[in-house]
Design an enzyme around this catalytic site. Structure first.
Site, PDB file in Angstrom:
ATOM      1  CG  ASP A 108     -90.522 -26.927  24.429  1.00 11.73           C
ATOM      2  OD1 ASP A 108     -91.100 -26.030  23.799  1.00 11.73           O
ATOM      3  OD2 ASP A 108     -90.303 -28.066  23.968  1.00 11.73           O
ATOM      4  CD  GLU A 143     -92.342 -26.977  16.600  1.00 14.07           C
ATOM      5  OE1 GLU A 143     -92.464 -28.174  16.322  1.00 14.07           O
ATOM      6  OE2 GLU A 143     -93.132 -26.384  17.351  1.00 14.07           O
ATOM      7  CG  ASP A 175     -94.775 -25.650  20.852  1.00 17.39           C
ATOM      8  OD1 ASP A 175     -94.202 -26.661  20.423  1.00 17.39           O
ATOM      9  OD2 ASP A 175     -96.016 -25.515  20.874  1.00 17.39           O
ATOM     10  CG  HIS A 208     -91.206 -34.129  21.037  1.00 14.30           C
ATOM     11  ND1 HIS A 208     -90.373 -33.099  20.623  1.00 14.30           N
ATOM     12  CD2 HIS A 208     -92.423 -33.575  21.202  1.00 14.30           C
ATOM     13  CE1 HIS A 208     -91.072 -31.990  20.544  1.00 14.30           C
ATOM     14  NE2 HIS A 208     -92.320 -32.238  20.889  1.00 14.30           N
ATOM     15  CG  ASP A 209     -93.546 -33.170  17.606  1.00 16.49           C
ATOM     16  OD1 ASP A 209     -94.153 -33.687  18.566  1.00 16.49           O
ATOM     17  OD2 ASP A 209     -93.272 -31.958  17.539  1.00 16.49           O
TER      18      ASP A 209
HETATM   19  C1  NOJ Z   1     -94.974 -28.715  18.522  1.00 23.95           C
HETATM   20  C2  NOJ Z   1     -94.565 -29.695  19.565  1.00 23.95           C
HETATM   21  O1  NOJ Z   1     -93.279 -30.163  19.264  1.00 23.95           O
HETATM   22  C3  NOJ Z   1     -95.610 -30.796  19.568  1.00 23.95           C
HETATM   23  O2  NOJ Z   1     -95.224 -31.908  20.319  1.00 23.95           O
HETATM   24  C4  NOJ Z   1     -96.903 -30.184  20.041  1.00 23.95           C
HETATM   25  O3  NOJ Z   1     -97.932 -31.140  19.949  1.00 23.95           O
HETATM   26  C5  NOJ Z   1     -97.288 -28.962  19.210  1.00 23.95           C
HETATM   27  N1  NOJ Z   1     -96.183 -28.089  18.943  1.00 23.95           N
HETATM   28  C6  NOJ Z   1     -98.339 -28.157  19.910  1.00 23.95           C
HETATM   29  O4  NOJ Z   1     -97.784 -27.502  21.033  1.00 23.95           O
END
Ligand code: NOJ
Length: 543
Positions: A98, A243, A193, A316-317
């Site tokens: 990542d 992402e 990210d 994970h979000d």
């Molecule tokens: C996306 C990530 O998946 C998340 O967990 C993170 O808080 C934010 N980007 C900031 O890096």
């Protein structure tokens, strides 16, 4: 996995903090990932995307990197990582790292030098004399004042995550060099990210909204990604996934079209906002099923033949999908399998998030004390100040918090679900005695073996990679049916998203003998009339 056939592969996402601690710590480790590789090989995946393990103060669980070249001691050592790469490779699994370069931790040496006014580093971050009214994604204003210099720096996330200044060429070169370091280590993939936020509109205007239109898919984003590709990826056996926050289909076509030479594929999130009433996340609400089908179908059609989707329900979000779009009480197993079938029938690269393959659920934490996530805690505080009641906030958090997916992986029925012999950093979901890997592996009808079958179908049936997509039931309030077609092959997926039985007239020509995936025993098919039980899902295939 070679460059030619990566599109047939499936990626498994690991959140190492919650995966496994053989050391008996509160948090999982890299050695914990290595210890479970045989389990992942059994599932049949080809890549592991591991969320950040770099040195970090861990304010945002590693998305606040303070040294891109070092492993955080809580996860182990660089030797542990080398071992993981080697052992994964020996099982035909590539490791995807990542890369978090929209921002760094304010503890990063670059930021510390920038703060001190170092000539080279001052401009590595975004400093302004006046703030704008842009909002941080974690709540509050996105600018933080520094008394010493009398200037403000931008942080689109937490105030300890300062946005890097991609306009600075030297900064970009340092980032590419760091990425080449990981590539040379034998990394087989890069997950980037919030990469579509790196190019900010340089006049920094005030906004009538939260500011995102001035930095999302920003003015130089395609130029930067082309440069990154040339500097890091081109000519190497690596896959890349960006992402993309609040992006558009047109941009994602460009990001992932091979002719554009930017990225292999993109994550977009519109389909995971169908339970955000008026775009607001922290409000408890049911999901809009018709909108879910519509959004995913639009992306299936729009990317076909041009770009490539990363397809996913969980990460994970996000809350656990079986609790979100399925039924985690009466029909956990059926609905987890149904959701898996619908997803794996689509075009794109499936990403499975740890625990999804055994149907893990939201933990249902009722007390704020049980939550750990910085976003959850920030938003709770902010909304309470704005007058939202504790009860309404807790209902929203229980449904929407990122901690829903961050509870420890449920390995077995021993205390703490076999995640650690110590005390985990966050509580285990109470259902671990029933829902765990050991139980799943012992049961041929488990969610695990359903996933395993779907993963192997993705390798066997070319149509799942290449076929075009047609939605057959745009308006139905319970059924999602679609086809995938090439000149030679056809797949039909039919799914009942709800508990009550329903019927659906399938297209002519499919029979019981064509069923390749099903979450009940025998399909109730009478001619072309298919009766669907609670959360029933069937995938047919014919040549
Ligand atoms: C996306 C990530 O998946 C998340 O967990 C993170 O808080 C934010 N980007 C900031 O890096």
């Amino acid at each position: 996995m070679t460059q030619q056939n990566w599109r047939k592969s499936v990626v498994y996402q690991i959140y190492p903090k919650s995966f496994y601690s053989p050391e008996g710590n509160a948090t999982g480790s890299i050695k914990g990932v290595t210890a479970k590789l045989d389990y992942l090989a059994e599932l049949g995946i080809e890549y592991i995307w591991m969320t950040p393990v770099y040195k970090s103060p861990q304010n945002d669980n590693g998305y606040d990197v303070s040294d891109y070249y070092a492993i955080d001691p809580s996860y182990g050592t660089m030797d542990d990582l080398d071992e993981l790469i080697r052992e994964a490779e020996a099982r035909g699994i590539g490791l995807m790292m990542d890369i978090v370069v929209n921002h760094s931790s304010t503890e990063h040496e670059w930021f510390q030098k920038s703060l001190a006014g170092d000539e080279r580093y001052r401009d590595y971050y975004i400093w302004r004399d006046e703030p704008t009214n842009w909002e941080s994604k974690f709540g509050g204003n996105a600018w933080k004042y520094d008394e010493k210099s009398g200037q403000y720096f931008l942080h689109l996330f937490d105030e300890t995550q300062a946005d890097l200044n991609w306009e600075n060429e030297q900064m970009r070169e340092d980032v590419y060099e760091m990425m080449r370091f990981w590539r040379e280590k034998g990394i087989k993939g890069f997950r980037l990210d919030v990469i579509n936020l790196i190019s900010k509109q340089q006049d920094f205007p005030e906004d009538d909204s939260d500011g995102r239109k001035f930095y999302t898919d920003g003015p130089r984003i395609h130029e930067f990604l082309k440069e990154m590709n040339e500097e890091v990826f081109e000519g190497h056996d690596v896959i890349t996934v960006g992402e993309m926050s609040s992006t558009t289909l047109d941009h994602c076509v460009r990001y992932s079209n091979p002719d554009e030479k930017e990225l292999s594929m993109t994550f977009s999130f519109h389909h995971l906002k169908v339970d955000y009433p008026n775009g607001e996340k922290f409000v408890a609400a049911p999901f809009d099923f018709v909108q879910l089908k519509d959004i995913m179908s639009t992306w299936q059609e729009g990317m076909h033949g041009k770009g490539w989707n990363a397809i996913f329900w969980c990460n994970h979000d996000q809350p656990r999908v079986v609790s979100r779009f399925g039924n985690d009480t009466d029909h956990r197993v059926e609905s987890a399998k149904m959701l898996a079938t619908v997803l794996h029938g689509l075009q794109g690269t499936p990403y499975i998030y740890q625990g999804e393959e055994i149907g893990m659920t939201n933990p249902g934490f009722d007390s704020l004390d049980e939550y750990r996530d910085i976003e959850t805690l920030n938003i709770y505080k902010l909304k309470r100040e704005q007058g939202v009641s504790h009860e309404d906030m807790m209902a929203a958090i229980k449904q929407k918090s990122r901690d829903n997916s961050r509870t420890p992986m449920q390995w077995d029925a021993t205390p703490h679900a076999g995640f650690t012999s110590g005390t985990p950093w966050i509580n285990v979901a109470p259902n671990y005695t029933d829902v765990n890997v050991e139980t799943a592996l012992d049961d041929p009808n488990s969610v695990f073996y359903h996933y395993k079958n779907l993963i192997s179908l993705r390798k066997e049936l070319d149509v799942l990679t290449d076929g075009d997509y047609t939605l057959l039931t745009p308006d139905a309030l319970d059924v999602w049916a679609y086809t995938r077609k090439t000149d030679e092959e056809e797949v039909l997926v039919v799914a009942n998203f709800y508990g009550p039985e329903t019927t659906y007239e399938i297209p002519e020509g499919f029979t019981r003998a064509d069923v390749v995936s099903h979450n009940y025993d025998v399909p109730q098919l009478d001619g072309t009339t298919l009766s669907l039980r609670a959360y029933e899902a069937i995938m047919f295939y014919k040549k």
